[in-house]
Scaffold this motif. Structure first.
Motif, PDB file in Angstrom:
ATOM      1  N   LEU A 142      16.360  -4.964   1.836  1.00 37.12           N
ATOM      2  CA  LEU A 142      16.712  -3.861   1.350  1.00 37.12           C
ATOM      3  C   LEU A 142      15.121  -2.992   0.818  1.00 37.12           C
ATOM      4  N   LEU A 143      14.270  -3.868   0.288  1.00 34.47           N
ATOM      5  CA  LEU A 143      12.943  -3.257  -0.083  1.00 34.47           C
ATOM      6  C   LEU A 143      12.369  -2.839   1.329  1.00 34.47           C
ATOM      7  N   GLY A 144      12.329  -3.649   2.449  1.00 34.10           N
ATOM      8  CA  GLY A 144      12.016  -3.272   3.823  1.00 34.10           C
ATOM      9  C   GLY A 144      12.454  -1.684   4.166  1.00 34.10           C
ATOM     10  N   ALA A 145      13.888  -1.799   4.071  1.00 38.92           N
ATOM     11  CA  ALA A 145      14.566  -0.384   4.397  1.00 38.92           C
ATOM     12  C   ALA A 145      14.046   0.534   3.454  1.00 38.92           C
ATOM     13  N   ALA A 146      13.927   0.557   2.259  1.00 45.22           N
ATOM     14  CA  ALA A 146      13.269   1.532   1.427  1.00 45.22           C
ATOM     15  C   ALA A 146      11.953   2.017   1.581  1.00 45.22           C
ATOM     16  N   LEU A 147      11.240   0.807   2.306  1.00 42.50           N
ATOM     17  CA  LEU A 147       9.564   1.366   2.484  1.00 42.50           C
ATOM     18  C   LEU A 147       9.783   2.140   3.752  1.00 42.50           C
ATOM     19  N   ALA A 148      10.698   2.058   4.620  1.00 38.86           N
ATOM     20  CA  ALA A 148      10.702   2.987   5.896  1.00 38.86           C
ATOM     21  C   ALA A 148      11.568   4.432   5.470  1.00 38.86           C
ATOM     22  N   TYR A 149      12.410   4.306   4.738  1.00 39.49           N
ATOM     23  CA  TYR A 149      13.112   5.468   4.133  1.00 39.49           C
ATOM     24  C   TYR A 149      12.205   6.347   3.424  1.00 39.49           C
ATOM     25  N   ARG A 150      11.210   5.679   2.800  1.00 38.38           N
ATOM     26  CA  ARG A 150      10.343   6.603   2.010  1.00 38.38           C
ATOM     27  C   ARG A 150       8.918   6.143   2.228  1.00 38.38           C
ATOM     28  N   PRO A 151       8.524   6.877   3.190  1.00 37.67           N
ATOM     29  CA  PRO A 151       7.156   6.319   3.734  1.00 37.67           C
ATOM     30  C   PRO A 151       5.939   6.141   2.557  1.00 37.67           C
ATOM     31  N   GLU A 152       6.098   7.165   1.642  1.00 39.78           N
ATOM     32  CA  GLU A 152       5.076   6.903   0.768  1.00 39.78           C
ATOM     33  C   GLU A 152       5.069   5.758   0.011  1.00 39.78           C
ATOM     34  N   TRP A 153       6.272   5.074  -0.113  1.00 40.29           N
ATOM     35  CA  TRP A 153       6.504   3.783  -0.453  1.00 40.29           C
ATOM     36  C   TRP A 153       5.518   2.827   0.038  1.00 40.29           C
ATOM     37  N   LEU A 154       5.704   3.000   1.515  1.00 37.79           N
ATOM     38  CA  LEU A 154       4.908   2.007   2.302  1.00 37.79           C
ATOM     39  C   LEU A 154       3.445   1.715   2.004  1.00 37.79           C
ATOM     40  N   ASP A 155       2.933   3.222   1.971  1.00 36.39           N
ATOM     41  CA  ASP A 155       1.486   3.451   1.542  1.00 36.39           C
ATOM     42  C   ASP A 155       1.231   2.680   0.436  1.00 36.39           C
ATOM     43  N   ARG A 156       1.977   3.017  -0.764  1.00 34.29           N
ATOM     44  CA  ARG A 156       1.713   2.450  -2.086  1.00 34.29           C
ATOM     45  C   ARG A 156       1.803   0.852  -2.118  1.00 34.29           C
ATOM     46  N   PHE A 157       2.819   0.473  -1.426  1.00 38.72           N
ATOM     47  CA  PHE A 157       3.140  -0.992  -1.505  1.00 38.72           C
ATOM     48  C   PHE A 157       1.875  -1.790  -0.485  1.00 38.72           C
ATOM     49  N   THR A 158       1.330  -1.172   0.463  1.00 34.86           N
ATOM     50  CA  THR A 158       0.202  -1.790   1.228  1.00 34.86           C
ATOM     51  C   THR A 158      -1.292  -1.309   0.705  1.00 34.86           C
ATOM     52  N   THR A 159      -1.111  -0.789  -0.608  1.00 42.89           N
ATOM     53  CA  THR A 159      -2.593  -0.464  -1.068  1.00 42.89           C
ATOM     54  C   THR A 159      -2.786  -1.519  -2.210  1.00 42.89           C
ATOM     55  N   ILE A 160      -3.844  -2.506  -2.168  1.00 39.00           N
ATOM     56  CA  ILE A 160      -3.871  -3.634  -3.023  1.00 39.00           C
ATOM     57  C   ILE A 160      -3.931  -3.044  -4.539  1.00 39.00           C
ATOM     58  N   HIS A 161      -3.380  -3.964  -5.350  1.00 35.41           N
ATOM     59  CA  HIS A 161      -3.195  -3.620  -6.914  1.00 35.41           C
ATOM     60  C   HIS A 161      -3.541  -4.924  -7.434  1.00 35.41           C
ATOM     61  N   TRP A 162      -4.781  -4.974  -7.822  1.00 31.92           N
ATOM     62  CA  TRP A 162      -5.226  -6.572  -8.071  1.00 31.92           C
ATOM     63  C   TRP A 162      -4.415  -7.355  -8.906  1.00 31.92           C
ATOM     64  N   PRO A 163      -3.786  -6.658 -10.243  1.00 33.42           N
ATOM     65  CA  PRO A 163      -3.044  -7.396 -10.974  1.00 33.42           C
ATOM     66  C   PRO A 163      -1.639  -8.114 -10.336  1.00 33.42           C
ATOM     67  N   ALA A 164      -1.497  -7.064  -9.546  1.00 33.14           N
ATOM     68  CA  ALA A 164      -0.124  -7.561  -8.636  1.00 33.14           C
ATOM     69  C   ALA A 164      -0.497  -8.760  -7.972  1.00 33.14           C
ATOM     70  N   GLY A 165      -1.745  -8.917  -7.236  1.00 33.61           N
ATOM     71  CA  GLY A 165      -2.211 -10.151  -6.530  1.00 33.61           C
ATOM     72  C   GLY A 165      -2.253 -11.277  -7.439  1.00 33.61           C
ATOM     73  N   ILE A 166      -2.829 -11.113  -8.660  1.00 37.14           N
ATOM     74  CA  ILE A 166      -2.755 -12.254  -9.464  1.00 37.14           C
ATOM     75  C   ILE A 166      -1.548 -12.840  -9.775  1.00 37.14           C
ATOM     76  N   ALA A 167      -0.498 -11.754 -10.125  1.00 41.36           N
ATOM     77  CA  ALA A 167       0.857 -12.305 -10.475  1.00 41.36           C
ATOM     78  C   ALA A 167       1.346 -13.003  -9.415  1.00 41.36           C
ATOM     79  N   ALA A 168       1.101 -12.443  -8.034  1.00 40.87           N
ATOM     80  CA  ALA A 168       1.481 -13.424  -7.079  1.00 40.87           C
ATOM     81  C   ALA A 168       1.185 -14.539  -6.689  1.00 40.87           C
TER      82      ALA A 168
END
Length: 401
Positions: free
Chosen positions: A227-253
């Protein structure tokens, strides 16, 4: 839409990663797999357990992305018909034509008596062949789940307007995408929802269906990624945000994947609950890291990655049978574990590419294992020009690990 080369490359990488992932399971210290070696490896156990935390989540996100992209392009009816051929035909073909040989390797690896012997293996094999269960689909479970997700998506796309779900979905997406706090809250609620679904499924005895061929809790747990993948295609701006590194999210991952690796093998209820909660959390956060890295370093076309993307589906469909049989050859040897592991991975990769070379040269085999035909109109009802447009959009990307 601009071609997303990094999604092609990442998907192919995740599919090929299935080879070392399943090979490592042979040497696991805490998993009784189809074929198990008398020699085990703590390192390889960690390899396959850690890989499990991010591999399929990222793959499902990519599958959801292309599913939404193609349903908007083709319409729900044409797209869903295509999915049933592209996913359903390989599912049935491999289950009936390939997986019985995995069952034979399993039967030979686990005889009924200590000294083993062909008669015992024969009885084991016949028992597997004559009984329904998860052993018929094994590595193909994702195809069944993708068919379920695709059906739900197509039905939602067709009847969403009539049921007035569009405004509700858009309002939900607006709320989730408002800021990082909202996204974090959505992530927490998703993990909590998986725990609730697992608990309800256990109470109603619905977590295992069709003799284990459908594991409901797994289907529910991986649905948020699609569903998240579908949302990333439905709202292209989400894909740009999701594929821009956010270092706290990387550490949490990294932290979430590490903790999930530790707790997932445990059977105590508190650890199972933690595993259910962390599966979507670790999966989404790690997919963020993987897609950021792929976009940063692999967003370009080259011959090698194109060849890997073209071969990835065939390689994944057939690699398990080679892993099982190569693993069976080494189960009672005293060779160094890492040497055996490397030989199995190399041998399986070569053999799987060999199968791909045969499949791509035969229209019958392409239909059986890819669900496509090179004739003027394929079995899914799409014309040659339609298929040509689809290939240009998602070349080598049959929605499937």
């Amino acid at each position: 839409m601009e071609r997303k080369h990094y999604l092609d490359h990442l998907r192919a990488f995740l599919m090929f990663l299935g080879i070392p992932y399943h090979t490592a399971m042979i040497y696991s210290t805490n998993t009784d797999w189809l074929v198990s070696s008398v020699e085990t490896s703590f390192l390889l156990t960690w390899v396959f357990q850690f890989t499990h935390t991010f591999r399929m989540p990222a793959f499902m996100i990519i599958s959801g992305f292309f599913a939404m992209m193609m349903i908007r392009k083709q319409g729900d009816a044409v797209w869903l018909r295509s999915r049933f051929f592209r996913l359903g035909v390989p599912l049935v073909s491999v289950a009936l034509l390939v997986n019985p040989w995995q069952m034979l390797a399993r039967a030979l690896a686990v005889p009924d008596v200590p000294d083993g012997g062909a008669p015992d293996a024969w009885r084991n094999w016949l028992s597997l062949l004559s009984s329904p269960g998860g052993h018929w689909i094994e590595q193909l479970w994702f195809l069944a789940d993708l068919l379920i997700y695709s059906t739900v998506l197509a039905l939602g796309w067709r009847y969403g307007a009539k049921l007035r779900l569009g405004s509700l979905c858009n309002a939900g997406l607006d709320l989730i995408g408002r800021d990082r706090k909202s996204a974090v809250l959505a992530l927490i609620l998703t993990g909590t929802g998986v725990i609730a679904a697992a608990t309800a499924g256990s109470m109603l005895d619905l977590n295992i269906l069709l003799s284990g061929m459908i594991q409901t809790i797994r289907t529910v747990a991986f649905a948020p990624f699609f569903l998240l993948g579908a949302a990333l295609a439905y709202r292209p701006e989400w894909l740009d945000r999701f594929t821009t590194i956010h270092w706290p999210a990387g550490i949490a991952a990294a932290a979430a994947c590490l903790i999930l690796t530790l707790v997932e093998p445990r059977e105590e209820p508190v650890y199972k609950a933690a595993s259910y909660f962390l599966t979507p959390v670790a999966g989404i956060l790690s997919a963020h890291v993987l897609l950021c890295a792929a976009r940063r370093w692999f967003n370009h076309a080259n011959a090698l990655t194109r060849r890997m993307a073209d071969a990835s589906m065939d390689v994944y469909l057939f690699h398990m049978v080679f892993v099982c049989w190569f693993g069976l050859l080494f189960t009672n040897t005293s060779w160094p574990v890492m040497g055996e592991f490397a030989l199995i991975v190399i041998g399986t990769t070569i053999a799987s590419f060999g199968v791909h070379a045969l499949v791509r040269r035969s229209e019958t085999l392409r239909f059986l294992f890819n669900g496509v035909s090179s004739s003027g109109v394929s079995a899914n009802g799409m014309s040659r020009s339609d298929r040509s447009r689809e290939r240009r959009c998602v070349r080598g990307l049959q929605n499937g690990p």
